[in-house]
Design a protein around this motif. Structure first.
Motif, short mmCIF file in Angstrom:
data_model
loop_
_atom_site.label_atom_id
_atom_site.label_comp_id
_atom_site.label_asym_id
_atom_site.label_seq_id
_atom_site.Cartn_x
_atom_site.Cartn_y
_atom_site.Cartn_z
N MET A 197 37.88 -49.67 -51.41
CA MET A 197 38.89 -50.08 -50.44
C MET A 197 38.64 -49.48 -49.05
O MET A 197 39.09 -50.03 -48.05
N ALA A 198 37.90 -48.39 -48.97
CA ALA A 198 37.60 -47.77 -47.68
C ALA A 198 36.79 -48.70 -46.78
O ALA A 198 36.83 -48.56 -45.55
N ASP A 199 36.10 -49.65 -47.37
CA ASP A 199 35.36 -50.63 -46.58
C ASP A 199 36.28 -51.62 -45.89
O ASP A 199 35.86 -52.33 -44.98
N TYR A 200 37.53 -51.69 -46.33
CA TYR A 200 38.45 -52.70 -45.84
C TYR A 200 39.69 -52.14 -45.14
O TYR A 200 40.30 -52.86 -44.35
N LEU A 201 40.07 -50.93 -45.46
CA LEU A 201 41.31 -50.37 -44.92
C LEU A 201 41.02 -49.09 -44.14
O LEU A 201 40.21 -48.28 -44.58
N PRO A 202 41.73 -48.89 -43.03
CA PRO A 202 41.57 -47.63 -42.30
C PRO A 202 42.00 -46.45 -43.18
O PRO A 202 42.95 -46.56 -43.97
N ALA A 203 41.33 -45.34 -43.03
CA ALA A 203 41.60 -44.16 -43.85
C ALA A 203 43.04 -43.67 -43.72
O ALA A 203 43.62 -43.15 -44.67
N ASP A 204 43.63 -43.87 -42.55
CA ASP A 204 45.00 -43.38 -42.32
C ASP A 204 46.07 -44.44 -42.62
O ASP A 204 47.24 -44.23 -42.36
N SER A 205 45.68 -45.56 -43.22
CA SER A 205 46.65 -46.62 -43.52
C SER A 205 47.52 -46.21 -44.71
O SER A 205 47.12 -45.40 -45.56
N GLY A 206 48.70 -46.80 -44.79
CA GLY A 206 49.60 -46.53 -45.89
C GLY A 206 48.99 -46.81 -47.25
O GLY A 206 49.08 -45.98 -48.16
N PRO A 207 48.34 -47.98 -47.42
CA PRO A 207 47.73 -48.25 -48.73
C PRO A 207 46.66 -47.22 -49.13
O PRO A 207 46.59 -46.82 -50.28
N MET A 208 45.84 -46.78 -48.17
CA MET A 208 44.82 -45.78 -48.51
C MET A 208 45.47 -44.44 -48.85
O MET A 208 45.04 -43.75 -49.77
N ARG A 209 46.52 -44.08 -48.09
CA ARG A 209 47.24 -42.84 -48.42
C ARG A 209 47.84 -42.94 -49.82
O ARG A 209 47.81 -41.98 -50.59
N TYR A 210 48.40 -44.10 -50.13
CA TYR A 210 48.98 -44.29 -51.47
C TYR A 210 47.92 -44.14 -52.56
O TYR A 210 48.18 -43.53 -53.60
N LEU A 211 46.74 -44.68 -52.33
CA LEU A 211 45.67 -44.53 -53.32
C LEU A 211 45.31 -43.07 -53.53
O LEU A 211 44.96 -42.66 -54.64
N ARG A 212 45.41 -42.28 -52.47
CA ARG A 212 45.08 -40.85 -52.58
C ARG A 212 46.20 -40.04 -53.22
O ARG A 212 45.95 -39.17 -54.05
N ASP A 213 47.47 -40.30 -52.82
CA ASP A 213 48.54 -39.40 -53.25
C ASP A 213 49.54 -40.03 -54.22
O ASP A 213 50.41 -39.34 -54.74
N GLU A 214 49.44 -41.34 -54.47
CA GLU A 214 50.34 -42.06 -55.36
C GLU A 214 51.81 -41.87 -55.00
O GLU A 214 52.68 -41.95 -55.86
N ASP A 215 52.09 -41.64 -53.73
CA ASP A 215 53.45 -41.49 -53.23
C ASP A 215 53.84 -42.80 -52.56
O ASP A 215 53.25 -43.19 -51.55
#
Length: 141
Positions: A103-121
């Motif tokens: 997903m890092a190829d498609y979403l900015p690292a600081d985006s909500g979806p990427m943060r959700y993938l990292r922290d499941e919050d």
């Protein structure tokens, strides 16, 4: 001087927009491929002693479990269950990292979806909107 600063800020904002929009366009055009890759993703991990192998999918769900027959004479039930859980957790963590890489190829690292993938919050999905609401109404939150 202020006009130059405004122009520089506008260029920076435009560059950021172009980057985000380009990622969005790639994401939309590659969506079927991403879904296929996620559906096909399989990650396996072996226990330290090599007697347990757990295979999980993109969401970390256990898809396959292999137990070496030597396990029945070498481990008691409690030890076996701990080994299975630990091995499955290791495979799930590897699958999570693989999904984040994809997903890092498609979403900015600081985006909500990427943060959700990292922290499941789930709050991560609304983080940017919360910031905007706070900026427009500082009396809130």
């Amino acid at each position: 001087m202020a006009e130059t600063a405004d122009r520089d800020a506008n260029h920076a904002l435009r560059a950021r927009f172009d980057d985000v929009y380009g990622r969005y366009q790639r994401l939309r055009s590659d969506l079927d491929g991403i879904q296929r890759r996620l559906a096909e993703l399989r990650v396996s991990a072996d226990s330290e002693d090599g007697l347990v192998r757990a295979t999980v999918g993109a969401r970390g769900r256990l898809l396959d479990l292999r137990l070496d027959r030597r396990i029945y004479r070498d481990m008691n039930a409690a030890e076996l269950s701990r080994t299975i859980v630990a091995t499955t957790a290791r495979a799930a963590a590897q699958a999570d990292a693989e999904v984040q890489r994809l997903m890092a190829d498609y979403l900015p690292a600081d985006s909500g979806p990427m943060r959700y993938l990292r922290d499941e919050d789930l709050g991560s999905l609304l983080h940017r909107q919360d910031e905007i609401m706070h900026e427009t109404d500082p009396g809130r939150g």
